[in-house]
Design a protein around this motif. Sequence first.
Motif, short mmCIF file in Angstrom:
data_model
loop_
_atom_site.label_atom_id
_atom_site.label_comp_id
_atom_site.label_asym_id
_atom_site.label_seq_id
_atom_site.Cartn_x
_atom_site.Cartn_y
_atom_site.Cartn_z
N ALA A 90 65.13 -80.61 -0.44
CA ALA A 90 65.52 -81.98 -0.10
C ALA A 90 66.97 -82.03 0.37
CB ALA A 90 65.30 -82.90 -1.29
N VAL A 91 67.86 -81.37 -0.35
CA VAL A 91 69.27 -81.37 0.03
C VAL A 91 69.44 -80.64 1.37
CG1 VAL A 91 71.58 -80.51 -0.61
CG2 VAL A 91 70.13 -81.64 -2.32
N GLN A 92 68.76 -79.54 1.54
CA GLN A 92 68.82 -78.81 2.81
C GLN A 92 68.43 -79.74 3.96
OE1 GLN A 92 65.57 -76.16 3.61
NE2 GLN A 92 66.91 -74.67 4.61
N SER A 93 67.37 -80.51 3.78
CA SER A 93 66.91 -81.42 4.83
C SER A 93 67.93 -82.52 5.10
CB SER A 93 65.57 -82.03 4.43
OG SER A 93 65.14 -82.95 5.39
N LEU A 94 68.49 -83.11 4.04
CA LEU A 94 69.46 -84.18 4.22
C LEU A 94 70.72 -83.70 4.95
CD1 LEU A 94 69.17 -85.89 0.72
CD2 LEU A 94 68.30 -86.78 2.91
N VAL A 95 71.17 -82.49 4.60
CA VAL A 95 72.43 -81.98 5.15
C VAL A 95 72.24 -81.38 6.55
CG1 VAL A 95 74.29 -80.28 4.82
CG2 VAL A 95 73.44 -81.61 2.88
N THR A 96 71.15 -80.63 6.75
CA THR A 96 71.00 -79.89 8.00
C THR A 96 69.89 -80.41 8.92
OG1 THR A 96 69.39 -78.27 7.17
CG2 THR A 96 71.74 -77.78 6.80
N GLY A 97 68.97 -81.20 8.37
CA GLY A 97 67.83 -81.65 9.16
C GLY A 97 66.70 -80.64 9.18
N VAL A 98 66.86 -79.52 8.49
CA VAL A 98 65.85 -78.48 8.39
C VAL A 98 65.38 -78.42 6.95
CG1 VAL A 98 65.44 -75.98 8.59
CG2 VAL A 98 66.96 -77.13 10.21
N GLU A 102 59.71 -83.88 -2.92
CA GLU A 102 60.33 -83.84 -1.60
C GLU A 102 59.85 -85.01 -0.74
OE1 GLU A 102 60.37 -79.75 0.19
OE2 GLU A 102 59.51 -79.32 -1.80
N HIS A 103 58.55 -85.31 -0.81
CA HIS A 103 58.04 -86.47 -0.08
C HIS A 103 58.72 -87.75 -0.57
CE1 HIS A 103 54.96 -84.64 2.35
NE2 HIS A 103 54.33 -84.14 1.31
N ALA A 104 58.97 -87.85 -1.87
CA ALA A 104 59.62 -89.04 -2.43
C ALA A 104 61.04 -89.19 -1.92
CB ALA A 104 59.58 -89.00 -3.96
N VAL A 105 61.78 -88.08 -1.79
CA VAL A 105 63.13 -88.15 -1.23
C VAL A 105 63.06 -88.67 0.21
CG1 VAL A 105 65.14 -86.79 -0.49
CG2 VAL A 105 64.11 -86.37 -2.73
N THR A 106 62.13 -88.15 0.99
CA THR A 106 61.98 -88.61 2.37
C THR A 106 61.61 -90.09 2.40
OG1 THR A 106 61.29 -86.41 3.09
CG2 THR A 106 60.72 -88.24 4.52
N LEU A 107 60.70 -90.49 1.54
CA LEU A 107 60.29 -91.90 1.49
C LEU A 107 61.46 -92.79 1.10
CD1 LEU A 107 57.89 -93.81 1.81
CD2 LEU A 107 57.34 -93.38 -0.58
N ALA A 108 62.31 -92.31 0.20
CA ALA A 108 63.48 -93.09 -0.22
C ALA A 108 64.45 -93.33 0.94
CB ALA A 108 64.19 -92.40 -1.37
N LEU A 109 64.41 -92.50 1.96
CA LEU A 109 65.27 -92.69 3.12
C LEU A 109 64.94 -93.97 3.88
CD1 LEU A 109 65.46 -89.10 4.67
CD2 LEU A 109 67.26 -90.34 3.46
N ALA A 110 63.74 -94.48 3.68
CA ALA A 110 63.37 -95.72 4.37
C ALA A 110 64.24 -96.88 3.90
CB ALA A 110 61.90 -96.04 4.16
N GLY A 111 64.75 -96.80 2.66
CA GLY A 111 65.58 -97.89 2.14
C GLY A 111 64.84 -99.20 2.27
N ASP A 112 65.42 -100.13 2.98
CA ASP A 112 64.77 -101.41 3.21
C ASP A 112 63.90 -101.37 4.46
OD1 ASP A 112 65.86 -102.56 0.96
OD2 ASP A 112 67.61 -103.32 2.01
N GLY A 113 63.69 -100.19 5.00
CA GLY A 113 62.79 -100.04 6.14
C GLY A 113 61.36 -100.11 5.65
N GLY A 115 70.14 -84.58 8.28
CA GLY A 115 70.99 -83.74 9.12
C GLY A 115 72.40 -84.25 9.27
N THR A 116 72.69 -85.43 8.67
CA THR A 116 74.03 -86.01 8.81
C THR A 116 74.74 -86.23 7.49
OG1 THR A 116 73.22 -88.30 8.76
CG2 THR A 116 73.30 -87.22 10.92
N TRP A 117 74.13 -85.85 6.38
CA TRP A 117 74.70 -86.08 5.05
C TRP A 117 75.71 -84.99 4.71
CZ3 TRP A 117 72.41 -89.48 1.15
CH2 TRP A 117 71.39 -90.29 1.65
N ASP A 118 76.72 -85.35 3.89
CA ASP A 118 77.55 -84.29 3.33
C ASP A 118 76.86 -83.80 2.05
OD1 ASP A 118 78.77 -85.43 0.80
OD2 ASP A 118 79.63 -86.86 2.21
#
Length: 150
Positions: free
Chosen positions: A44-52, A63-74, A99-102
Amino acid sequence: MQSEEEDFEQRLERSSRVLAQALAWAQEHHPEAGTYRQAAFGNAVQSLVTGVSGGYGGPSVREHAVTLALAGDGFTAQADTDRGVMNFLVQDRRVPLPGTWDFERACQFAESICFGAITDIHRRAWSCHREAHFDDDPEDLNALYDRADD
């Protein structure tokens, strides 16, 4: 000028470094957590930081839950295709794109999802996929199957 192959190799090398750094972070901060959860966190961290993503298998329900959480209010949506049902995530623009997170912010975002109790976000992720993967934590699957029977 750098070739596409050289650029790809550098991105892959960076992604591997972030993956290893995330696993080390998980082992230091959550040594009691099992390998399943530490690997999900690393991915999950790898995906947030690098997009891979995908260095340690996956994707697990966490991991799916982390991705789903990216929707926020979407929102999320499903559509039937010739290859089955596809899930779409329309992301809240206030949440950074993968891919844009620190690194530290990515760790903070993924930590409770990967190491905490099963919550509604995990159940929502589970309801989208409803299939176990070899690297889902058996304890998570028990909790999700028990809840699904309610």
